[in-house]
Design an enzyme around this catalytic site. Structure first.
Site, PDB file in Angstrom:
ATOM      1  N   HIS A   1       0.919   5.172   1.501  1.00 50.92           N
ATOM      2  CA  HIS A   1       0.247   5.984   2.519  1.00 50.92           C
ATOM      3  C   HIS A   1       0.883   7.371   2.522  1.00 50.92           C
ATOM      4  O   HIS A   1       2.117   7.489   2.504  1.00 50.92           O
ATOM      5  CB  HIS A   1       0.418   5.302   3.886  1.00 50.92           C
ATOM      6  CG  HIS A   1      -0.264   6.037   4.988  1.00 50.92           C
ATOM      7  ND1 HIS A   1      -1.635   6.010   5.154  1.00 50.92           N
ATOM      8  CD2 HIS A   1       0.218   6.864   5.958  1.00 50.92           C
ATOM      9  CE1 HIS A   1      -1.955   6.769   6.194  1.00 50.92           C
ATOM     10  NE2 HIS A   1      -0.843   7.291   6.693  1.00 50.92           N
TER      11      HIS A   1
ATOM     12  N   ASP B   1      -2.014   0.415   8.433  1.00 50.11           N
ATOM     13  CA  ASP B   1      -0.788   1.171   8.112  1.00 50.11           C
ATOM     14  C   ASP B   1       0.403   0.793   8.996  1.00 50.11           C
ATOM     15  O   ASP B   1       1.239   1.654   9.330  1.00 50.11           O
ATOM     16  CB  ASP B   1      -1.044   2.689   8.219  1.00 50.11           C
ATOM     17  CG  ASP B   1      -2.163   3.143   7.297  1.00 50.11           C
ATOM     18  OD1 ASP B   1      -2.318   2.549   6.220  1.00 50.11           O
ATOM     19  OD2 ASP B   1      -2.889   4.093   7.659  1.00 50.11           O
TER      20      ASP B   1
ATOM     21  N   ALA C   1       5.423  13.159  -5.528  1.00 50.85           N
ATOM     22  CA  ALA C   1       6.466  12.301  -4.943  1.00 50.85           C
ATOM     23  C   ALA C   1       6.012  10.836  -4.951  1.00 50.85           C
ATOM     24  O   ALA C   1       6.805   9.926  -5.241  1.00 50.85           O
ATOM     25  CB  ALA C   1       6.766  12.764  -3.527  1.00 50.85           C
TER      26      ALA C   1
ATOM     27  N   ASN D   1       0.859  -1.191   0.000  1.00 52.81           N
ATOM     28  CA  ASN D   1       0.000   0.000   0.000  1.00 52.81           C
ATOM     29  C   ASN D   1       0.890   1.234   0.000  1.00 52.81           C
ATOM     30  O   ASN D   1       2.047   1.173   0.415  1.00 52.81           O
ATOM     31  CB  ASN D   1      -0.873  -0.014   1.273  1.00 52.81           C
ATOM     32  CG  ASN D   1      -1.826   1.163   1.324  1.00 52.81           C
ATOM     33  OD1 ASN D   1      -2.389   1.561   0.297  1.00 52.81           O
ATOM     34  ND2 ASN D   1      -2.007   1.747   2.498  1.00 52.81           N
TER      35      ASN D   1
ATOM     36  N   SER E   1       4.873   6.858   2.173  1.00 56.93           N
ATOM     37  CA  SER E   1       5.530   5.580   2.498  1.00 56.93           C
ATOM     38  C   SER E   1       4.854   4.453   1.737  1.00 56.93           C
ATOM     39  O   SER E   1       3.624   4.421   1.632  1.00 56.93           O
ATOM     40  CB  SER E   1       5.372   5.252   3.997  1.00 56.93           C
ATOM     41  OG  SER E   1       5.761   6.337   4.808  1.00 56.93           O
TER      42      SER E   1
END
Ligand code: GRF
Length: 327
Positions: free
Chosen positions: A117, A153, A181, A115, A144
């Site tokens: 985050h 998370d 980013a 994932n 991240s």
């Protein structure tokens, strides 16, 4: 992308989205580079109207949409999983998928769901990450990529990128730059994660962590390989070797001691994808455990290291270990 050469086999991934799908787009386009170690076999969504689905279709990727409305979590997860498996996906990449997956689902895909985050984890799990970072006066926000585990998370962070927070920044302006980013980060982190199964440095580090956690062990070079010994500098004995495509073998492997040739040959016959007979060492009953392949059972590797250690460790150490094992 990360690998220098085009990979021979690409890992098949399914991307799960719920919204605009800009990270999905970054992943789709990155997958078209010849060096990408993955291919996208499905884009799936819990929102039939998700914008990202249209783009995926336009670009010729297979899509699947199944609304979660009026469905139990398990029923919805099962529909998503079925589509994923039917598409032949080996990994699931969450890109703005706004549904929590059930613990059972996550367990079935352990190590194979990642994932992205929008914070520098472990900071700011959950929602409103940008507002919280600004509110706290942080100098940087960021994103991240992490493995998905049942806790939200909280899985291993695979890669991060920092984004400076300007004076007077709002969460919208910060979110916009963090997305830029993210689009750099996600394809790279996915490629690195897939490639690490065949990265000798990563594999050696994993072996080293287990081997050196056993009592009185040390590491030493041995005929161009890394060897692990138990006992003193002078009288110690090797209990394992890490071979990275050594002696012309295509394998990156761990060599451990079996009880002898019979056991070694039986193992190879029963599980030829896992075990092989290494050059030179095979003759004295050492078996090679192949590490550069998907789905290595690291508990098995750890058991073998312990067993091999036991077979050469001095009695004073194995006795201590026996006593410790009783508790
Ligand atoms: C991203 O900010 C990602 O970090 C979070 O959800 C957002 C998805 O955005 N998990 P998009 O749909 O990829 O544009």
């Amino acid at each position: 992308m990360v690998a220098d050469k085009p990979p021979t086999t690409r890992t098949k991934v399914a991307i799960f989205i719920s919204g605009s799908g800009t990270n999905m787009a970054a992943l789709l386009y990155a997958s078209r580079l010849s060096s990408a170690p993955y291919e996208v076999v499905l884009v799936a969504s819990n929102k039939v109207e998700a914008e990202g689905l249209q783009l995926a279709e336009l670009e010729g990727f297979a899509t699947f949409a199944h609304s979660h409305k009026g469905q139990s979590r398990d029923a919805h997860d099962a529909a998503m999983e079925r589509a994923t498996i039917e598409a032949g996906a080996e990994m699931i990449v969450l890109a703005g998928y706004m549904r929590i997956l059930s613990d059972d689902f996550v367990a079935r895909w352990d190590g194979r769901i990642i994932n992205i985050h929008p914070s520098l984890l472990p900071k700011y799990k959950g929602l409103d990450t940008h507002a919280r970072a600004i509110e706290a006066g942080d100098s940087h926000g960021g994103a991240s990529v992490h493995l998905v585990v049942p806790e939200l998370d909280a899985g291993e962070v695979l890669a991060q990128v920092k984004v400076a927070i300007a004076k007077g920044e709002t969460s919208d302006t910060l979110a916009e730059r963090v997305k830029l980013a993210e689009h750099q980060l996600y394809p790279r982190a996915l490629a690195d994660y897939i490639s690490r199964d065949s990265d000798p440095t990563h594999l050696l580090n994993r072996v080293r962590t287990v081997a050196l956690s056993l009592p009185e062990t040390s590491e030493r070079a041995s005929h161009g390989a890394r060897g692990f010994r138990v006992g003193s500098e002078k009288s110690g004995k090797f209990f394992a070797y890490f071979n990275a495509q050594h002696h012309g073998s295509e394998h990156i492997a761990l060599l451990v001691k079996t009880s002898g040739m019979d056991e070694m040959l039986n193992l190879i016959e029963a599980q030829p994808d896992t075990y092989y007979k290494p050059a030179f060492y095979g003759a004295s009953g050492w078996v090679g455990i192949i590490l550069n392949r998907p789905g290595v059972d690291w508990d098995n590797v750890s058991d073998w290291l312990t067993r091999s250690w036991r077979s050469v460790a001095p009695v004073r150490l194995t006795k201590l270990q026996d006593a410790a094992d009783m508790f």
